[in-house]
Write an enzyme that holds these catalytic residues in place. Structure first.
Site, short mmCIF file in Angstrom:
data_model
loop_
_atom_site.label_atom_id
_atom_site.label_comp_id
_atom_site.label_asym_id
_atom_site.label_seq_id
_atom_site.Cartn_x
_atom_site.Cartn_y
_atom_site.Cartn_z
N ASP A 48 -12.52 -32.25 -7.91
CA ASP A 48 -11.15 -32.74 -7.78
C ASP A 48 -10.78 -33.83 -8.77
O ASP A 48 -9.85 -34.60 -8.52
CB ASP A 48 -10.90 -33.17 -6.34
CG ASP A 48 -10.77 -31.97 -5.43
OD1 ASP A 48 -9.63 -31.50 -5.24
OD2 ASP A 48 -11.79 -31.45 -4.95
N ASP B 172 -6.21 -23.53 -11.11
CA ASP B 172 -7.56 -23.33 -10.60
C ASP B 172 -8.36 -22.35 -11.46
O ASP B 172 -9.60 -22.38 -11.44
CB ASP B 172 -7.52 -22.80 -9.16
CG ASP B 172 -7.21 -23.89 -8.15
OD1 ASP B 172 -6.95 -25.04 -8.56
OD2 ASP B 172 -7.21 -23.59 -6.93
N ASP B 173 -7.68 -21.48 -12.18
CA ASP B 173 -8.38 -20.52 -13.03
C ASP B 173 -8.97 -21.17 -14.28
O ASP B 173 -9.63 -20.48 -15.08
CB ASP B 173 -7.44 -19.39 -13.43
CG ASP B 173 -7.00 -18.57 -12.23
OD1 ASP B 173 -7.75 -18.54 -11.24
OD2 ASP B 173 -5.93 -17.95 -12.28
N PHE B 174 -8.76 -22.48 -14.43
CA PHE B 174 -9.30 -23.20 -15.58
C PHE B 174 -10.46 -24.10 -15.18
O PHE B 174 -10.87 -24.98 -15.95
CB PHE B 174 -8.20 -24.00 -16.27
CG PHE B 174 -7.15 -23.12 -16.89
CD1 PHE B 174 -7.24 -22.75 -18.22
CD2 PHE B 174 -6.09 -22.63 -16.14
CE1 PHE B 174 -6.29 -21.92 -18.80
CE2 PHE B 174 -5.13 -21.80 -16.70
CZ PHE B 174 -5.23 -21.44 -18.03
#
EC number: 2.7.1.22
Length: 241
Positions: free
Chosen positions: A68, A47-49
């Site tokens: 998504d 998620d940090d990307f």
């Protein structure tokens, strides 16, 4: 991430473990628990990307961003990070997590139990471990191939939909995202089914997992989180060189 790395002894013998699955399958929670048990481990969140809000693909039909699909992530940067881990045994210290993870304290797992697991697995898992949790780890063979151990966390459709609905929202790089009522069906689950169908019998993500190099971790509501955690730890132990 920087604080996690402070005591991490990662080397070129580091085991790179993928913990994938649909949103709300419980993959991030399980990964967070596993890293609390492992003696020398660090956790990276896909998620940090995520890209900036204005770079996320826009859905014309529903007039919203689609968070998504693989294109919502900077996959090139993510792949470079995996390559960096494989080459050096360590994640890049610049990574900073956005904090979109449920508090694992709600499960009531005692410190005594976690310490028991640490003792049990200390002799079985001797390599440093980098855990990577994410919703797009196995949609592409070249991404999946970078992992030494590939785990897929699964839960029934209705369970994941209910879990997703219970969340208040998500912090993004630029703002705060809240799901519209239709979002799980039309975006989250639809994208998961489209990108992961090839891993399952009859291309049905509710059917049996048949991909030979991906191991299923079942995490429905009836599953005990302690049993799920131990299954993950057993899989990591078995994947060691």
């Amino acid at each position: 991430m920087t604080s996690q790395l402070a005591g991490f002894k990662g080397t070129r013998g580091t085991l790179l473990v993928g913990i994938g699955g649909c949103s709300s399958s419980g993959k991030s929670t399980i990964a967070k628990l596993a890293v609390q048990v492992l003696e020398d481990a660090v956790l990276v969140h896909q998620d940090d990307f995520y890209r900036h809000d204005d770079e996320v693909p826009f859905d014309e039909e529903y007039q919203i961003g689609n968070w998504d699909v693989p294109e919502a992530l900077d996959m090139a940067q993510f792949e470079r990070e995996l390559d960096h881990i494989r080459a050096t045994g360590r994640p890049a210290a610049k990574l900073v997590h956005n904090g979109n993870i449920d508090d694992v304290g709600k499960f009531g797992i005692s410190e005594e139990y976690l310490e028991e697991l640490r003792r049990r697995y200390r002799g079985r898992i001797s390599q440093p471990v980098v855990l990577v949790d994410g919703f797009m780890l196995y949609h592409d063979d070249k991404v999946a191939a970078r992992f030494d151990c590939r785990l897929l966390v699964r839960a029934p459709y209705a369970t994941m939909k209910a879990r997703r609905a219970s969340r208040g929202g998500y912090k993004t790089l630029d703002s705060f995202w809240q799901d519209p009522p239709f979002y799980f069906d039309k975006f989250v689950y639809k994208s998961y089914a489209a990108t992961h169908a090839r891993l399952f019998r009859n291309c049905d993500v509710e059917d049996r997992l048949v991909a030979p190099d991906v191991q299923e971790i079942y995490n429905g509501d009836e599953a005990q989180i302690t049993c799920v955690l131990e299954q993950v730890l057993d899989a990591i132990a078995a994947a060691q060189c």
